[in-house]
Scaffold this motif. Structure first.
Motif, PDB file in Angstrom:
ATOM      1  N   GLY A 263      43.985   5.405  77.496  1.00  0.00           N
ATOM      2  CA  GLY A 263      44.958   5.433  76.412  1.00  0.00           C
ATOM      3  C   GLY A 263      46.391   5.643  76.830  1.00  0.00           C
ATOM      4  O   GLY A 263      47.297   5.546  75.997  1.00  0.00           O
ATOM      5  N   ARG A 264      46.633   5.944  78.101  1.00  0.00           N
ATOM      6  CA  ARG A 264      48.009   6.167  78.555  1.00  0.00           C
ATOM      7  C   ARG A 264      48.628   4.870  79.051  1.00  0.00           C
ATOM      8  O   ARG A 264      47.930   3.974  79.533  1.00  0.00           O
ATOM      9  N   PRO A 265      49.951   4.730  78.970  1.00  0.00           N
ATOM     10  CA  PRO A 265      50.607   3.514  79.459  1.00  0.00           C
ATOM     11  C   PRO A 265      50.432   3.366  80.963  1.00  0.00           C
ATOM     12  O   PRO A 265      50.190   4.341  81.692  1.00  0.00           O
ATOM     13  N   PHE A 266      50.567   2.133  81.443  1.00  0.00           N
ATOM     14  CA  PHE A 266      50.614   1.902  82.880  1.00  0.00           C
ATOM     15  C   PHE A 266      51.876   2.540  83.449  1.00  0.00           C
ATOM     16  O   PHE A 266      52.932   2.522  82.829  1.00  0.00           O
ATOM     17  N   ALA A 267      51.759   3.094  84.646  1.00  0.00           N
ATOM     18  CA  ALA A 267      52.904   3.697  85.330  1.00  0.00           C
ATOM     19  C   ALA A 267      53.155   2.929  86.619  1.00  0.00           C
ATOM     20  O   ALA A 267      52.256   2.821  87.462  1.00  0.00           O
ATOM     21  N   ILE A 268      54.348   2.363  86.778  1.00  0.00           N
ATOM     22  CA  ILE A 268      54.685   1.670  88.008  1.00  0.00           C
ATOM     23  C   ILE A 268      54.981   2.708  89.078  1.00  0.00           C
ATOM     24  O   ILE A 268      55.899   3.518  88.946  1.00  0.00           O
TER      25      ILE A 268
ATOM     26  N   ALA B  82      41.775   1.477  77.724  1.00  0.00           N
ATOM     27  CA  ALA B  82      41.513   2.124  76.434  1.00  0.00           C
ATOM     28  C   ALA B  82      40.301   3.052  76.489  1.00  0.00           C
ATOM     29  O   ALA B  82      40.050   3.800  75.536  1.00  0.00           O
ATOM     30  N   GLY B  83      39.529   2.998  77.580  1.00  0.00           N
ATOM     31  CA  GLY B  83      38.346   3.837  77.695  1.00  0.00           C
ATOM     32  C   GLY B  83      37.082   3.219  77.147  1.00  0.00           C
ATOM     33  O   GLY B  83      36.050   3.885  77.055  1.00  0.00           O
ATOM     34  N   HIS B  84      37.108   1.928  76.796  1.00  0.00           N
ATOM     35  CA  HIS B  84      35.939   1.265  76.221  1.00  0.00           C
ATOM     36  C   HIS B  84      35.011   0.683  77.283  1.00  0.00           C
ATOM     37  O   HIS B  84      33.808   0.548  77.041  1.00  0.00           O
TER      38      HIS B  84
ATOM     39  N   ALA C 214      51.233 -13.387  91.373  1.00  0.00           N
ATOM     40  CA  ALA C 214      51.093 -13.292  89.920  1.00  0.00           C
ATOM     41  C   ALA C 214      49.698 -12.794  89.590  1.00  0.00           C
ATOM     42  O   ALA C 214      48.736 -13.068  90.321  1.00  0.00           O
ATOM     43  N   ALA C 215      49.582 -12.067  88.474  1.00  0.00           N
ATOM     44  CA  ALA C 215      48.289 -11.537  88.024  1.00  0.00           C
ATOM     45  C   ALA C 215      48.203 -11.632  86.515  1.00  0.00           C
ATOM     46  O   ALA C 215      49.102 -11.173  85.802  1.00  0.00           O
ATOM     47  N   GLY C 216      47.128 -12.224  86.019  1.00  0.00           N
ATOM     48  CA  GLY C 216      46.914 -12.302  84.582  1.00  0.00           C
ATOM     49  C   GLY C 216      46.402 -10.993  84.018  1.00  0.00           C
ATOM     50  O   GLY C 216      45.738 -10.218  84.714  1.00  0.00           O
ATOM     51  N   ILE C 217      46.737 -10.747  82.759  1.00  0.00           N
ATOM     52  CA  ILE C 217      46.179  -9.598  82.040  1.00  0.00           C
ATOM     53  C   ILE C 217      45.005 -10.098  81.210  1.00  0.00           C
ATOM     54  O   ILE C 217      45.144 -11.027  80.406  1.00  0.00           O
ATOM     55  N   CYS C 218      43.853  -9.480  81.419  1.00  0.00           N
ATOM     56  CA  CYS C 218      42.626  -9.880  80.739  1.00  0.00           C
ATOM     57  C   CYS C 218      42.201  -8.782  79.761  1.00  0.00           C
ATOM     58  O   CYS C 218      42.578  -7.617  79.912  1.00  0.00           O
ATOM     59  N   HIS C 219      41.393  -9.153  78.791  1.00  0.00           N
ATOM     60  CA  HIS C 219      40.858  -8.184  77.829  1.00  0.00           C
ATOM     61  C   HIS C 219      40.156  -7.036  78.548  1.00  0.00           C
ATOM     62  O   HIS C 219      40.246  -5.876  78.117  1.00  0.00           O
ATOM     63  N   THR C 220      39.474  -7.338  79.657  1.00  0.00           N
ATOM     64  CA  THR C 220      38.738  -6.289  80.364  1.00  0.00           C
ATOM     65  C   THR C 220      39.675  -5.236  80.931  1.00  0.00           C
ATOM     66  O   THR C 220      39.359  -4.041  80.926  1.00  0.00           O
ATOM     67  N   ASP C 221      40.838  -5.648  81.438  1.00  0.00           N
ATOM     68  CA  ASP C 221      41.814  -4.673  81.927  1.00  0.00           C
ATOM     69  C   ASP C 221      42.210  -3.700  80.821  1.00  0.00           C
ATOM     70  O   ASP C 221      42.256  -2.483  81.019  1.00  0.00           O
ATOM     71  N   LEU C 222      42.501  -4.250  79.651  1.00  0.00           N
ATOM     72  CA  LEU C 222      42.948  -3.414  78.538  1.00  0.00           C
ATOM     73  C   LEU C 222      41.805  -2.574  77.975  1.00  0.00           C
ATOM     74  O   LEU C 222      42.013  -1.461  77.502  1.00  0.00           O
TER      75      LEU C 222
ATOM     76  N   ALA D 138      32.476  -9.224  75.290  1.00  0.00           N
ATOM     77  CA  ALA D 138      31.901  -7.931  75.662  1.00  0.00           C
ATOM     78  C   ALA D 138      32.467  -6.821  74.785  1.00  0.00           C
ATOM     79  O   ALA D 138      33.584  -6.359  75.009  1.00  0.00           O
ATOM     80  N   PRO D 139      31.717  -6.360  73.785  1.00  0.00           N
ATOM     81  CA  PRO D 139      32.125  -5.196  73.004  1.00  0.00           C
ATOM     82  C   PRO D 139      31.904  -3.919  73.819  1.00  0.00           C
ATOM     83  O   PRO D 139      31.384  -3.978  74.934  1.00  0.00           O
ATOM     84  N   PRO D 140      32.268  -2.748  73.297  1.00  0.00           N
ATOM     85  CA  PRO D 140      32.042  -1.504  74.040  1.00  0.00           C
ATOM     86  C   PRO D 140      30.574  -1.321  74.430  1.00  0.00           C
ATOM     87  O   PRO D 140      29.667  -1.783  73.730  1.00  0.00           O
ATOM     88  N   ALA D 141      30.365  -0.638  75.547  1.00  0.00           N
ATOM     89  CA  ALA D 141      29.004  -0.405  76.044  1.00  0.00           C
ATOM     90  C   ALA D 141      28.139   0.248  74.971  1.00  0.00           C
ATOM     91  O   ALA D 141      28.592   1.130  74.245  1.00  0.00           O
ATOM     92  N   GLY D 142      26.906  -0.213  74.872  1.00  0.00           N
ATOM     93  CA  GLY D 142      25.966   0.323  73.895  1.00  0.00           C
ATOM     94  C   GLY D 142      25.961  -0.400  72.566  1.00  0.00           C
ATOM     95  O   GLY D 142      25.134  -0.100  71.696  1.00  0.00           O
ATOM     96  N   THR D 143      26.861  -1.365  72.372  1.00  0.00           N
ATOM     97  CA  THR D 143      26.908  -2.112  71.111  1.00  0.00           C
ATOM     98  C   THR D 143      25.639  -2.943  70.954  1.00  0.00           C
ATOM     99  O   THR D 143      25.202  -3.622  71.883  1.00  0.00           O
ATOM    100  N   GLU D 144      25.074  -2.892  69.762  1.00  0.00           N
ATOM    101  CA  GLU D 144      23.863  -3.655  69.473  1.00  0.00           C
ATOM    102  C   GLU D 144      24.120  -4.614  68.324  1.00  0.00           C
ATOM    103  O   GLU D 144      25.055  -4.445  67.546  1.00  0.00           O
ATOM    104  N   VAL D 145      23.255  -5.636  68.219  1.00  0.00           N
ATOM    105  CA  VAL D 145      23.394  -6.626  67.153  1.00  0.00           C
ATOM    106  C   VAL D 145      22.036  -6.819  66.485  1.00  0.00           C
ATOM    107  O   VAL D 145      20.999  -6.819  67.145  1.00  0.00           O
ATOM    108  N   GLY D 146      22.044  -6.951  65.155  1.00  0.00           N
ATOM    109  CA  GLY D 146      20.823  -7.218  64.412  1.00  0.00           C
ATOM    110  C   GLY D 146      20.675  -8.708  64.151  1.00  0.00           C
ATOM    111  O   GLY D 146      21.629  -9.382  63.769  1.00  0.00           O
ATOM    112  N   LEU D 147      19.476  -9.247  64.395  1.00  0.00           N
ATOM    113  CA  LEU D 147      19.217 -10.665  64.190  1.00  0.00           C
ATOM    114  C   LEU D 147      18.011 -10.846  63.279  1.00  0.00           C
ATOM    115  O   LEU D 147      17.121  -9.988  63.220  1.00  0.00           O
ATOM    116  N   ASP D 148      17.967 -11.951  62.581  1.00  0.00           N
ATOM    117  CA  ASP D 148      16.861 -12.301  61.698  1.00  0.00           C
ATOM    118  C   ASP D 148      15.714 -12.822  62.571  1.00  0.00           C
ATOM    119  O   ASP D 148      15.744 -13.964  63.033  1.00  0.00           O
TER     120      ASP D 148
END
Length: 380
Positions: A13-18, A49-51, A37-45, A289-299
């Motif tokens: 949750g803290r900002p990046f520090a250079i 965020a601690g997810h 150069a380096a791309g920012i990906c959802h996984t980095d964020l 990829a949702p947070p670890a432990g996320t489950e989904v219900g299916l028919d």
């Protein structure tokens, strides 16, 4: 040891520090890379965020391009002065790696996500006070002017292509394009629905244009992303914020369903919709990829009745040394226009880049860590 500037994630949750950090010298099979150069990906964020689990404080970043500065004594994959893409790491020795499936490497979690160090437990990075930092994120930790990779996750690329366009190939582009070209492989006349029009989903749309699929449907909540998807080759779009996505897909396919679907958003509601949207015997690739432990219900009766295939896809099921050069060549020939996804930022504006990614204003922010003469994408 070498000194570098890095964006350090100190705590969730803290900002990046250079900060100024120290990077270890390369061991036998390691490669030290000066990052352009380096791309920012959802996984980095997600990690910040601690997810997504990764030990902090540490240095993230896993979509990079740069120049080899030094190599270990056993490295044969590259040499100093060569330009390389950085991608995910693998051990090279386990049965999966030996069988050409490095994404199934038995050491994949430790080498790419959860370890934060070498397999033997030794650190690769230290902060200015001499305290160890967690590194080796996806075998590279490339939110830094120097990254310590391995001979398994560097891929030589041409010097004359723009760094900001190349950087995302190592993860986002490889993942989306690989899901379509390596796994789903839509057959002539088939339909493909892509849930989520982010960097991965739009890379999948670009790749689908290279197949014989006749209907490419993008599903998202953001009309701006849907407009971009159409510009990049989607034949149809569904605004899931304005109408029921399942009903819209049923109408588009004459109630037959789509032959292939790809879920890239990590939203379990979209995952359920994607399963329901499949034709009989259709295939769904799951990337988001949702947070670890996320489950989904299916028919379950629907599963028994319609017989779908649901496949988890990691890194596009790619063999990077073969797949990435092919994708880069497609980009060179104008057939994979990933520059449409990219906006570049000076390294020191990493927080603005991250904010723009979270808000959806930018599809793929790319941090510029070294000046390059080939810069072409927009710089914020």
């Amino acid at each position: 040891m070498a000194t570098a500037e890095a964006a350090v994630a100190r705590a969730p949750g803290r900002p990046f520090a250079i900060e100024s950090i120290r990077v270890d010298d390369p061991r036998a099979h390691e490669v030290l890379v000066t990052v352009e150069a380096a791309g920012i990906c959802h996984t980095d964020l997600s990690v910040r965020a601690g997810h997504t689990p990764f030990p902090l404080p540490g240095v993230l970043g896993h979509e990079a391009v740069g120049t080899v500065a030094a190599v270990g004594c056993a490295v044969t994959a590259t040499s100093p002065g060569e330009r390389v893409l950085l991608t995910f790491d693998s051990c090279g020795a386990c049965p999966a790696c030996q069988g050409g499936r490095p994404v199934r490497c038995e050491h994949w979690p430790a080498l790419n996500l959860f370890g934060g160090c070498r397999l033997d437990g030794s650190p690769t990075l230290w902060d200015g006070a001499g305290a160890p930092l967690h590194g080796k994120f996806f075998g590279q930790s490339s939110f830094a002017t120097l990254a310590l990779a391995s001979d398994r996750n560097v891929v030589p690329v041409p010097r004359d292509l723009p760094a900001e366009a190349l950087a995302p190939f190592g993860c986002g582009v490889q993942t989306g394009a690989g899901a379509v070209l390596n796994v789903l492989r839509p057959e002539p006349g088939q339909s493909l629905a892509v849930f989520g029009a982010g960097a991965v989903g739009l890379s999948a749309v670009l790749a689908a244009r290279l197949t014989a699929a006749t209907r490419i449907i993008a599903v998202d909540l953001d009309p701006r992303r849907l407009a971009l998807a159409q510009r990049l080759g989607a034949t149809d779009v569904v605004d899931a914020g304005a109408r029921d996505a399942g009903e819209a897909l049923a109408e588009l396919t004459g109630r037959q369903g789509v032959a292939c679907a790809l879920e890239t958003s990590g939203d379990v509601r979209a995952l359920r919709q994607a399963v329901a949207a499949l034709a009989i015997g259709g295939t769904l690739g799951v990337i988001g990829a949702p947070p670890a432990g996320t489950e989904v219900g299916l028919d379950v009766p629907q599963l028994l009745d319609r017989g779908p295939r649901i496949i988890g896809i990691n890194q596009g099921a790619s063999l990077p040394q073969r797949f990435l050069p092919a994708l880069v060549e497609l980009f060179r020939r104008g057939r994979l226009p990933v520059t449409e996804l990219v906006r570049s930022y000076p390294f020191e504006r990493i927080e603005q880049a991250a904010a723009d990614a979270r808000s959806g204003r930018v599809v793929k922010p790319v941090l510029m860590l070294q000046p390059t003469p080939t810069r072409r994408a927009r710089t914020r």
